[in-house]
Design an enzyme around this catalytic site. Structure first.
Site, PDB file in Angstrom:
ATOM      1  N   GLU A  47       0.855  -1.184   0.000  1.00 17.98           N
ATOM      2  CA  GLU A  47       0.000   0.000   0.000  1.00 17.98           C
ATOM      3  C   GLU A  47       0.897   1.242   0.000  1.00 17.98           C
ATOM      4  O   GLU A  47       1.806   1.352   0.824  1.00 17.98           O
ATOM      5  CB  GLU A  47      -0.914   0.011   1.229  1.00 17.98           C
ATOM      6  CG  GLU A  47      -1.871   1.197   1.222  1.00 17.98           C
ATOM      7  CD  GLU A  47      -2.776   1.228   2.453  1.00 17.98           C
ATOM      8  OE1 GLU A  47      -2.847   0.223   3.190  1.00 17.98           O
ATOM      9  OE2 GLU A  47      -3.382   2.282   2.677  1.00 17.98           O
ATOM     10  N   GLU A  72       4.632   5.102   3.617  1.00 16.06           N
ATOM     11  CA  GLU A  72       4.087   6.439   3.912  1.00 16.06           C
ATOM     12  C   GLU A  72       5.272   7.391   4.051  1.00 16.06           C
ATOM     13  O   GLU A  72       6.271   7.046   4.665  1.00 16.06           O
ATOM     14  CB  GLU A  72       3.254   6.366   5.200  1.00 16.06           C
ATOM     15  CG  GLU A  72       2.807   7.662   5.792  1.00 16.06           C
ATOM     16  CD  GLU A  72       2.002   8.550   4.854  1.00 16.06           C
ATOM     17  OE1 GLU A  72       1.007   8.090   4.289  1.00 16.06           O
ATOM     18  OE2 GLU A  72       2.408   9.720   4.686  1.00 16.06           O
ATOM     19  N   ASP A  99       9.302   7.632   0.207  1.00 20.21           N
ATOM     20  CA  ASP A  99       8.580   8.305  -0.863  1.00 20.21           C
ATOM     21  C   ASP A  99       8.438   7.374  -2.064  1.00 20.21           C
ATOM     22  O   ASP A  99       9.418   6.760  -2.494  1.00 20.21           O
ATOM     23  CB  ASP A  99       9.355   9.572  -1.264  1.00 20.21           C
ATOM     24  CG  ASP A  99       8.491  10.496  -2.081  1.00 20.21           C
ATOM     25  OD1 ASP A  99       7.984  10.068  -3.138  1.00 20.21           O
ATOM     26  OD2 ASP A  99       8.315  11.647  -1.662  1.00 20.21           O
ATOM     27  N   ASP A 121      -3.080  11.863  -2.943  1.00 15.08           N
ATOM     28  CA  ASP A 121      -3.230  13.316  -3.103  1.00 15.08           C
ATOM     29  C   ASP A 121      -3.554  13.646  -4.567  1.00 15.08           C
ATOM     30  O   ASP A 121      -2.850  13.201  -5.468  1.00 15.08           O
ATOM     31  CB  ASP A 121      -1.934  14.023  -2.673  1.00 15.08           C
ATOM     32  CG  ASP A 121      -1.643  13.782  -1.196  1.00 15.08           C
ATOM     33  OD1 ASP A 121      -2.598  13.767  -0.405  1.00 15.08           O
ATOM     34  OD2 ASP A 121      -0.471  13.586  -0.833  1.00 15.08           O
ATOM     35  N   ASP A 157     -12.008   9.956  -3.981  1.00 17.04           N
ATOM     36  CA  ASP A 157     -13.246  10.743  -3.959  1.00 17.04           C
ATOM     37  C   ASP A 157     -13.271  11.696  -5.137  1.00 17.04           C
ATOM     38  O   ASP A 157     -14.304  12.285  -5.437  1.00 17.04           O
ATOM     39  CB  ASP A 157     -13.283  11.597  -2.682  1.00 17.04           C
ATOM     40  CG  ASP A 157     -12.085  12.543  -2.650  1.00 17.04           C
ATOM     41  OD1 ASP A 157     -10.948  12.024  -2.645  1.00 17.04           O
ATOM     42  OD2 ASP A 157     -12.276  13.768  -2.689  1.00 17.04           O
ATOM     43  N   THR A 195     -11.065   3.321   4.336  1.00 19.21           N
ATOM     44  CA  THR A 195      -9.890   4.011   4.879  1.00 19.21           C
ATOM     45  C   THR A 195     -10.374   5.199   5.720  1.00 19.21           C
ATOM     46  O   THR A 195     -11.565   5.527   5.721  1.00 19.21           O
ATOM     47  CB  THR A 195      -8.984   4.536   3.738  1.00 19.21           C
ATOM     48  OG1 THR A 195      -9.558   5.725   3.197  1.00 19.21           O
ATOM     49  CG2 THR A 195      -8.806   3.521   2.621  1.00 19.21           C
ATOM     50  N   GLU A 196      -9.423   5.864   6.391  1.00 16.33           N
ATOM     51  CA  GLU A 196      -9.796   7.056   7.170  1.00 16.33           C
ATOM     52  C   GLU A 196     -10.432   8.116   6.279  1.00 16.33           C
ATOM     53  O   GLU A 196     -11.494   8.660   6.587  1.00 16.33           O
ATOM     54  CB  GLU A 196      -8.554   7.682   7.829  1.00 16.33           C
ATOM     55  CG  GLU A 196      -8.171   7.053   9.145  1.00 16.33           C
ATOM     56  CD  GLU A 196      -6.841   6.340   9.057  1.00 16.33           C
ATOM     57  OE1 GLU A 196      -6.200   6.368   7.991  1.00 16.33           O
ATOM     58  OE2 GLU A 196      -6.439   5.721  10.068  1.00 16.33           O
ATOM     59  N   GLU A 198     -11.707   7.771   3.309  1.00 14.54           N
ATOM     60  CA  GLU A 198     -12.935   7.260   2.691  1.00 14.54           C
ATOM     61  C   GLU A 198     -14.132   7.479   3.608  1.00 14.54           C
ATOM     62  O   GLU A 198     -15.198   7.912   3.172  1.00 14.54           O
ATOM     63  CB  GLU A 198     -12.750   5.764   2.402  1.00 14.54           C
ATOM     64  CG  GLU A 198     -13.924   5.101   1.728  1.00 14.54           C
ATOM     65  CD  GLU A 198     -13.571   3.693   1.264  1.00 14.54           C
ATOM     66  OE1 GLU A 198     -12.417   3.256   1.446  1.00 14.54           O
ATOM     67  OE2 GLU A 198     -14.452   3.030   0.709  1.00 14.54           O
TER      68      GLU A 198
HETATM   69  C1  LIG Z   1      -4.911  11.959   1.336  1.00 14.52           C
HETATM   70  S1  LIG Z   1      -3.939  10.936   2.338  1.00 14.52           S
HETATM   71  C2  LIG Z   1      -4.805   9.358   2.327  1.00 14.52           C
HETATM   72  C3  LIG Z   1      -4.391   8.470   3.466  1.00 14.52           C
HETATM   73  C4  LIG Z   1      -5.019   7.074   3.467  1.00 14.52           C
HETATM   74  N1  LIG Z   1      -4.588   6.304   2.321  1.00 14.52           N
HETATM   75  C5  LIG Z   1      -6.521   7.138   3.520  1.00 14.52           C
HETATM   76  O1  LIG Z   1      -7.164   6.821   2.510  1.00 14.52           O
HETATM   77  O2  LIG Z   1      -7.070   7.478   4.582  1.00 14.52           O
HETATM   78  C6  LIG Z   1      -2.560  10.587   1.277  1.00 14.52           C
HETATM   79  C7  LIG Z   1      -1.380  10.003   2.028  1.00 14.52           C
HETATM   80  O3  LIG Z   1      -0.399   9.631   1.083  1.00 14.52           O
HETATM   81  C8  LIG Z   1       0.877  10.058   1.541  1.00 14.52           C
HETATM   82  N2  LIG Z   1       1.698  10.274   0.344  1.00 14.52           N
HETATM   83  C9  LIG Z   1       1.489  11.209  -0.614  1.00 14.52           C
HETATM   84  N3  LIG Z   1       2.423  11.138  -1.559  1.00 14.52           N
HETATM   85  C10 LIG Z   1       3.253  10.111  -1.207  1.00 14.52           C
HETATM   86  C11 LIG Z   1       4.427   9.567  -1.777  1.00 14.52           C
HETATM   87  N4  LIG Z   1       4.933  10.071  -2.901  1.00 14.52           N
HETATM   88  N5  LIG Z   1       5.020   8.522  -1.159  1.00 14.52           N
HETATM   89  C12 LIG Z   1       4.508   8.028  -0.006  1.00 14.52           C
HETATM   90  N6  LIG Z   1       3.402   8.513   0.600  1.00 14.52           N
HETATM   91  C13 LIG Z   1       2.777   9.549   0.009  1.00 14.52           C
HETATM   92  C14 LIG Z   1       0.594  11.323   2.322  1.00 14.52           C
HETATM   93  O4  LIG Z   1       1.617  11.615   3.266  1.00 14.52           O
HETATM   94  C15 LIG Z   1      -0.735  10.989   2.988  1.00 14.52           C
HETATM   95  O5  LIG Z   1      -0.568  10.377   4.253  1.00 14.52           O
END
Ligand SMILES: C[S@@+](CC[C@H](N)C(=O)[O-])C[C@H]1O[C@@H](n2cnc3c(N)ncnc32)[C@H](O)[C@@H]1O
Length: 216
Positions: A47, A72, A99, A121, A157, A195-196, A198
């Site tokens: 994930e 993450e 990353d 994102d 979303d 997910t959170e 979601e």
């Molecule tokens: C909008 S949140 C969604 C979190 C979770 N997946 C959820 O659905 O509740 C996006 C997450 O992806 C992480 N993220 C964004 N770009 C990333 C990257 N290039 N590599 C690793 N994590 C990343 C962000 O730090 C954030 O915690």
């Protein structure tokens, strides 16, 4: 959506859960199963952008037959997920704080059986599509790591990100399956783990989009 406040004492708290995550995940490239103490035929699910860990902990608990790796990049958010997994004593869930842009350093060819991207994102306001985790440059990296016939499961979303992602998957040779623009009112909801993000979007009445993109 409010950002999480930075946590205190991150290094010390991560250290307390150190069997859950890898300081140098690149050392596991090509032998994740062995590094995590699993047999060579165990499926590996990855994930990317796992957030605070609701989905990965519930998935790992529901699928003890799978080795689940959650990645993450945010330190405070990673800590929240790692502590949740530690508390639940899940033997099949491990973390990478890193990353996705560097993912080719962490996984070798054919090492992954499934990828989850949940509420990545959207990068719509800043209009930076190349940063989206479903941009073709990312998909091309995932394809190298993925076994033939394995899939990327993508939920969002965001309509614009969803349409963009469907195009990118097709452009990169994935077959689109189980496509829905209203997951929670579809036949796929019965097996769905929320997910959170979601749950927050669902509470606001926003329909959730989902696709399973299969690598040909
Ligand atoms: C909008 S949140 C969604 C979190 C979770 N997946 C959820 O659905 O509740 C996006 C997450 O992806 C992480 N993220 C964004 N770009 C990333 C990257 N290039 N590599 C690793 N994590 C990343 C962000 O730090 C954030 O915690």
């Amino acid at each position: 959506m409010t950002r999480m406040r930075a946590k205190r004492n991150i290094p010390a708290r991560m250290e307390r859960c150190k069997e859950r995550w890898f300081d140098e995940p690149m050392l596991n490239k090509g032998h994740w199963r062995q590094a995590c103490g699993f047999a060579e035929d165990v499926p590996v699910w990855l994930e990317i952008g796992c957030g605070k860990g609701k989905f990965c902990t519930e998935m790992a608990a529901a699928h003890p037959e799978v080795l689940y790796i959650a990645m993450e990049r945010d330190a405070s958010v990673t800590l929240a997920a790692v502590e949740k997994a530690h508390e639940m004593e899940l033997p099949n869930l491990f973390f990478i704080r890193g990353d996705a842009g560097l993912i080719e350093n962490y996984f070798d060819e054919d090492e992954i059986d499934r990828i989850y991207l949940n509420f990545s994102d959207p990068w719509t306001r800043q209009n930076k599509p190349k940063r989206r985790l479903t941009y073709r440059a990312f998909l091309d990296k995932y394809k190298v790591m993925m076994k033939k016939g394995s899939s990327v499961c993508f939920k969002t979303d965001n309509d614009e990100l969803f349409d963009f992602s469907l195009g990118e998957f097709e452009e990169c040779g994935f077959a689109l399956t189980e496509v829905t623009r209203d997951l929670h009112n579809s036949e796929y909801e019965k097996d769905n783990i929320r997910t959170e993000f979601e749950q927050k979007f669902a509470d606001q009445g926003i329909p959730i989009k989902r696709v399973v993109a299969v690598m040909q």
